[in-house]
Design an enzyme around this catalytic site. Structure first.
Site, mmCIF file in Angstrom:
data_model
loop_
_atom_site.group_PDB
_atom_site.id
_atom_site.type_symbol
_atom_site.label_atom_id
_atom_site.label_comp_id
_atom_site.label_asym_id
_atom_site.label_seq_id
_atom_site.Cartn_x
_atom_site.Cartn_y
_atom_site.Cartn_z
ATOM 1 N N VAL A 1 -8.272 1.519 4.271
ATOM 2 C CA VAL A 1 -7.603 0.394 3.609
ATOM 3 C C VAL A 1 -6.437 -0.111 4.457
ATOM 4 O O VAL A 1 -6.248 -1.315 4.622
ATOM 5 C CB VAL A 1 -7.129 0.792 2.200
ATOM 6 C CG1 VAL A 1 -6.135 -0.218 1.643
ATOM 7 C CG2 VAL A 1 -8.335 0.892 1.266
ATOM 8 N N GLY A 2 -5.649 0.811 5.005
ATOM 9 C CA GLY A 2 -4.549 0.394 5.868
ATOM 10 C C GLY A 2 -5.039 -0.361 7.083
ATOM 11 O O GLY A 2 -4.457 -1.379 7.478
ATOM 12 N N GLU B 1 9.590 15.014 16.287
ATOM 13 C CA GLU B 1 10.024 14.988 14.905
ATOM 14 C C GLU B 1 9.315 16.093 14.122
ATOM 15 O O GLU B 1 8.095 16.207 14.150
ATOM 16 C CB GLU B 1 9.715 13.623 14.290
ATOM 17 C CG GLU B 1 10.297 13.433 12.908
ATOM 18 C CD GLU B 1 10.130 12.002 12.409
ATOM 19 O OE1 GLU B 1 11.092 11.442 11.862
ATOM 20 O OE2 GLU B 1 9.032 11.443 12.579
ATOM 21 N N GLU C 1 9.194 0.732 11.115
ATOM 22 C CA GLU C 1 10.286 1.685 10.946
ATOM 23 C C GLU C 1 9.652 3.053 11.096
ATOM 24 O O GLU C 1 8.943 3.521 10.205
ATOM 25 C CB GLU C 1 10.948 1.493 9.572
ATOM 26 C CG GLU C 1 12.346 2.076 9.501
ATOM 27 C CD GLU C 1 12.323 3.549 9.126
ATOM 28 O OE1 GLU C 1 12.453 4.379 10.059
ATOM 29 O OE2 GLU C 1 12.170 3.866 7.948
ATOM 30 N N GLY D 1 -7.581 7.517 2.233
ATOM 31 C CA GLY D 1 -7.894 7.492 3.656
ATOM 32 C C GLY D 1 -7.219 6.365 4.393
ATOM 33 O O GLY D 1 -6.383 5.636 3.849
ATOM 34 N N CYS E 1 13.483 10.296 8.091
ATOM 35 C CA CYS E 1 13.399 9.885 9.492
ATOM 36 C C CYS E 1 14.768 9.807 10.157
ATOM 37 O O CYS E 1 14.882 9.950 11.368
ATOM 38 C CB CYS E 1 12.677 8.551 9.603
ATOM 39 S SG CYS E 1 13.371 7.253 8.560
ATOM 40 N N LYS F 1 0.851 -1.188 0.000
ATOM 41 C CA LYS F 1 0.000 0.000 0.000
ATOM 42 C C LYS F 1 0.884 1.234 0.000
ATOM 43 O O LYS F 1 1.654 1.471 0.935
ATOM 44 C CB LYS F 1 -0.924 0.026 1.214
ATOM 45 C CG LYS F 1 -1.827 1.258 1.226
ATOM 46 C CD LYS F 1 -2.578 1.392 2.527
ATOM 47 C CE LYS F 1 -3.360 2.705 2.569
ATOM 48 N NZ LYS F 1 -2.460 3.898 2.567
#
Length: 497
Positions: free
Chosen positions: A231-232, A400, A270, A228, A304, A194
């Site tokens: 789906v995840g 962050e 990660e 959106g 990151c 995805k």
């Protein structure tokens, strides 16, 4: 507008690349029931439209991956996997320039970045895992033992962990996709990939190459994009998914861990970072200033592992700040398609507003805005920003930012520098600079992070495991360790007759 900024991209540049973008499900390129726009961050204009996958399509992709894993030879046929990985590598190289233009337009990554971690270097990950797989044994002989009056022969075999849901972030979509896809395929897993909502066209370009130019069997790789979170969430909770690998924010990583726990999936994360660059008193301050400035501006600070905290000896704070500010003033930013551009835009107006708000709060909290802190239009540009005299416990030193914002923090001695560097919920990366390499290495060993650069040393390569301590994640990508993330161990024993 800063003097280093160059003109914007030509209107509509690369927009046609998105016209035929489709999902990959069960070996077929399929249209979405609906689409959503992908915006060129350098102009703020719509670049193209991507399929907005539904939860039902996510389920269909998982079902296809499940069938391919359970009913085909893919998990057991290492020779087939080697051949397909080698083929994928060749196809990616052959279409590299097409991918480069899509990457620049969709992500805002400057052309120079795509010649490194943005595109060219990630392609080598695929070749690395093909080579690693070719010479790797998946069996470990444990020898024989005597037990209950009989001899027993024991061994351990490694096998594919199953169906993988791979969810990526927007900043380096080629790197993140291939660092998950290549080892998962090498291990014998099947994958539902995805792409990030903000950069769907890069991931869909990869899907097209796999479907149309490789022999990877239907269902082994499935590719989705969606605007959106539904789906995840469907992927992380689907009972047909065995492993979830995710790159993105720590906040989202926590949600994924919680969602995956319902079916006790293996989870690799990660996540974020707030990495520190420690400048020892004997370091070359001019060199440090250049490295610190250009590092924080790499891909507009959207990395990151970027060292966003600069820890300097208190007595040299002002001198180093002056040098860094001078370097930041010379960073060329603007049209990412131009070869002379070093820094491009932030990914969205939303992200730029977040960065700007954090800078404003840092100043209110007592930090000094030395340079930068300005929005530049059109597009989502933010000027290279330097904050000095930063409190190590303040928001700007702890959270962050994901923007071109460098926080300079003074320290009293090496113990203080180590304490400040480790005073973070994160532990992804870091750097130490000093003329005495042995001393610099000793300091680096005390920093609790997954990767360390000493005097500019580069750890980023396909054979080096990448990942973090603490809330920077779980597990490692790349290297032999990256393959292990997608393997299960099974112990066997027989009676010796």
């Amino acid at each position: 507008m800063g003097s280093q900024r160059h003109g914007g991209p030509e209107p509509g540049a690369s927009a046609g690349e998105a016209g035929g973008a489709r999902l990959l499900i069960g070996g077929r390129l399929v249209a979405g029931e609906r689409t959503y726009p992908s915006v060129n961050p350098a102009t703020g204009e719509i670049l193209g439209h991507a399929p907005d996958a539904t939860v039902a399509q996510a389920g269909a992709a998982v079902d296809a991956a499940r069938r391919a894993f359970d009913t085909t030879a893919w998990p057991a046929d290492a020779a087939l996997r080697v051949r397909c990985l080698e083929q994928l590598y060749r196809v990616l190289v052959e279409h590299k320039e097409e991918l480069r233009e899509v990457t620049i337009a969709d992500t805002g990554a400057p052309r120079i970045v795509t010649h490194g971690a943005g595109l060219d270097e990630p392609l080598e990950i695929v070749r690395y895992y093909a080579d690693l797989l070719r010479g790797r044994s998946f069996t470990e002989d444990l020898g024989e033992i005597e037990s209950r009056g009989r001899r027993h022969r024991r061994w351990v075999e490694q096998e594919a962990a199953g169906v993988v849901a791979a969810i990526t972030a927007y900043n380096y979509p080629n790197q993140l996709a291939l660092a998950k896809l290549a080892p998962a395929l090498a291990a014998g897993c099947t994958v539902v990939l995805k792409g990030a909502p903000d950069t769907p066209l890069v991931t869909l370009a990869l899907a097209g190459l796999i479907a149309e130019h490789t022999d990877i069997p239907p269902g082994v790789v499935n590719v989705l994009t969606s605007a959106g979170a539904a789906v995840g969430k469907a992927l992380t909770t689907h009972p047909g998914v065995d492993v979830v690998t995710f790159t993105g924010s720590t906040a989202t990583g926590r949600q994924i861990m919680a969602a995956a726990s319902e079916t006790v999936k293996r989870v690799f994360l990660e996540l974020g970072g707030k990495s520190a660059m420690i400048v020892l008193a004997d370091a070359d301050f001019d060199m440090i200033a250049m490295m610190a400035a250009f590092t924080i501006c790499s891909h507009a600070g959207q990395g990151c592992a970027i060292t966003s905290r600069l820890l300097v000896p208190r007595g040299h704070h002002d001198a180093i700040v002056e040098r860094v500010a001078a370097q930041l003033a010379g960073v060329p930013y603007g049209d990412p398609a131009k070869p002379e551009t070093y820094m491009g835009p932030l990914i969205s107006e939303r992200q730029r507003d977040k960065v700007d708000a954090m800078v404003r709060r840092a100043v209110e909290a007592g930090a000094k805005l030395v340079t930068g802190g300005e929005k530049v239009d059109p597009g989502f540009f933010y000027t290279p920003t330097l904050l000095s005299g930063v409190d190590p416990d303040s928001e700007i030193a702890q959270e962050e930012v994901f923007g071109p914002v460098l926080a300079v923090i003074p320290y009293d001695d090496e113990d203080d520098a180590v304490r400040i560097a480790n005073n973070s919920a994160y532990g992804l990366s870091g750097a130490v600079h000093g003329a005495d390499e042995e001393r610099a290495v000793a300091v680096a060993r005390r920093i609790r992070t997954g990767t360390l650069s000493i005097n500019g040393g580069s750890y980023f390569a396909p054979d080096v495991p990448f990942g973090g301590f603490k809330q920077s994640g779980i597990g490692r990508e790349m290297g032999a360790a990256g393959l292990e993330e997608f393997l299960e161990r099974k112990a066997f024993a027989t009676v010796v007759t």
